[in-house]
Design a protein around this motif. Sequence first.
Motif, PDB file in Angstrom:
ATOM      1  N   ALA A 165     -54.750  16.021 -26.770  1.00 49.40           N
ATOM      2  CA  ALA A 165     -53.489  15.290 -26.683  1.00 49.40           C
ATOM      3  C   ALA A 165     -53.069  14.843 -28.080  1.00 49.40           C
ATOM      4  CB  ALA A 165     -53.643  14.086 -25.772  1.00 49.40           C
ATOM      5  N   ILE A 166     -51.783  14.974 -28.337  1.00 48.13           N
ATOM      6  CA  ILE A 166     -51.241  14.584 -29.634  1.00 48.13           C
ATOM      7  C   ILE A 166     -49.827  14.055 -29.410  1.00 48.13           C
ATOM      8  CG2 ILE A 166     -50.379  16.898 -30.125  1.00 48.13           C
ATOM      9  CD1 ILE A 166     -51.046  16.445 -33.052  1.00 48.13           C
ATOM     10  N   THR A 167     -49.457  13.029 -30.139  1.00 51.32           N
ATOM     11  CA  THR A 167     -48.110  12.475 -30.003  1.00 51.32           C
ATOM     12  C   THR A 167     -47.119  13.351 -30.773  1.00 51.32           C
ATOM     13  OG1 THR A 167     -48.299  11.080 -31.959  1.00 51.32           O
ATOM     14  CG2 THR A 167     -48.998  10.114 -29.844  1.00 51.32           C
ATOM     15  N   LYS A 168     -45.844  13.133 -30.508  1.00 50.82           N
ATOM     16  CA  LYS A 168     -44.813  13.874 -31.239  1.00 50.82           C
ATOM     17  C   LYS A 168     -44.868  13.558 -32.730  1.00 50.82           C
ATOM     18  CE  LYS A 168     -41.591  14.426 -27.426  1.00 50.82           C
ATOM     19  NZ  LYS A 168     -40.233  14.171 -26.922  1.00 50.82           N
ATOM     20  N   ASP A 169     -45.101  12.290 -33.044  1.00 49.41           N
ATOM     21  CA  ASP A 169     -45.216  11.905 -34.457  1.00 49.41           C
ATOM     22  C   ASP A 169     -46.427  12.554 -35.106  1.00 49.41           C
ATOM     23  OD1 ASP A 169     -42.938  10.340 -34.313  1.00 49.41           O
ATOM     24  OD2 ASP A 169     -44.043   8.467 -34.007  1.00 49.41           O
ATOM     25  N   GLU A 228     -47.806  15.373 -34.172  1.00 52.23           N
ATOM     26  CA  GLU A 228     -47.496  16.791 -34.323  1.00 52.23           C
ATOM     27  C   GLU A 228     -46.626  17.016 -35.557  1.00 52.23           C
ATOM     28  OE1 GLU A 228     -45.681  20.430 -31.669  1.00 52.23           O
ATOM     29  OE2 GLU A 228     -44.649  18.498 -31.626  1.00 52.23           O
ATOM     30  N   VAL A 247     -48.633  18.189 -26.668  1.00 52.42           N
ATOM     31  CA  VAL A 247     -47.806  17.082 -27.151  1.00 52.42           C
ATOM     32  C   VAL A 247     -47.476  16.183 -25.971  1.00 52.42           C
ATOM     33  CG1 VAL A 247     -45.666  16.453 -28.311  1.00 52.42           C
ATOM     34  CG2 VAL A 247     -46.877  18.526 -28.987  1.00 52.42           C
ATOM     35  N   ILE A 248     -47.702  14.891 -26.158  1.00 53.10           N
ATOM     36  CA  ILE A 248     -47.421  13.911 -25.100  1.00 53.10           C
ATOM     37  C   ILE A 248     -46.460  12.857 -25.637  1.00 53.10           C
ATOM     38  CG2 ILE A 248     -49.644  14.224 -23.960  1.00 53.10           C
ATOM     39  CD1 ILE A 248     -50.555  11.609 -25.348  1.00 53.10           C
ATOM     40  N   ASP A 249     -45.751  12.229 -24.717  1.00 55.78           N
ATOM     41  CA  ASP A 249     -44.920  11.079 -25.054  1.00 55.78           C
ATOM     42  C   ASP A 249     -45.793   9.848 -24.962  1.00 55.78           C
ATOM     43  OD1 ASP A 249     -42.437  12.248 -25.571  1.00 55.78           O
ATOM     44  OD2 ASP A 249     -41.968  12.377 -23.423  1.00 55.78           O
ATOM     45  N   CYS A 250     -45.745   9.056 -25.951  1.00 62.39           N
ATOM     46  CA  CYS A 250     -46.552   7.837 -25.957  1.00 62.39           C
ATOM     47  C   CYS A 250     -45.596   6.655 -25.824  1.00 62.39           C
ATOM     48  CB  CYS A 250     -47.357   7.760 -27.262  1.00 62.39           C
ATOM     49  SG  CYS A 250     -48.467   6.367 -27.280  1.00 62.39           S
TER      50      CYS A 250
END
Length: 80
Positions: free
Chosen positions: A5-9, A11, A74-77
């Motif tokens: 898992a990784i945030t958009k920022d 990434e 990519v996940i939304d946090c």
Amino acid sequence: MTKSAITKDGEAAIKERLANLKFKERPKISEAIAEARAHGDLKENAEYHAAKELQGLMEAKISEIETALANAQVIDCLLY
């Protein structure tokens, strides 16, 4: 392979780092290799060997980052 898992920022930061390595650092190393090659005999040219070693490390890092991105989700946090 398991997705990470990784945030958009996160990434965006990783993509920026990758672009820096590919389009700024890689050309600098290529220039250093060309300059060292111009000095003559490659067998005893420490500058050339150091630049080639750095190039290998750089390519390994680029590959590592590309693999990490390929295996990232990519996940939304959102904070509540």
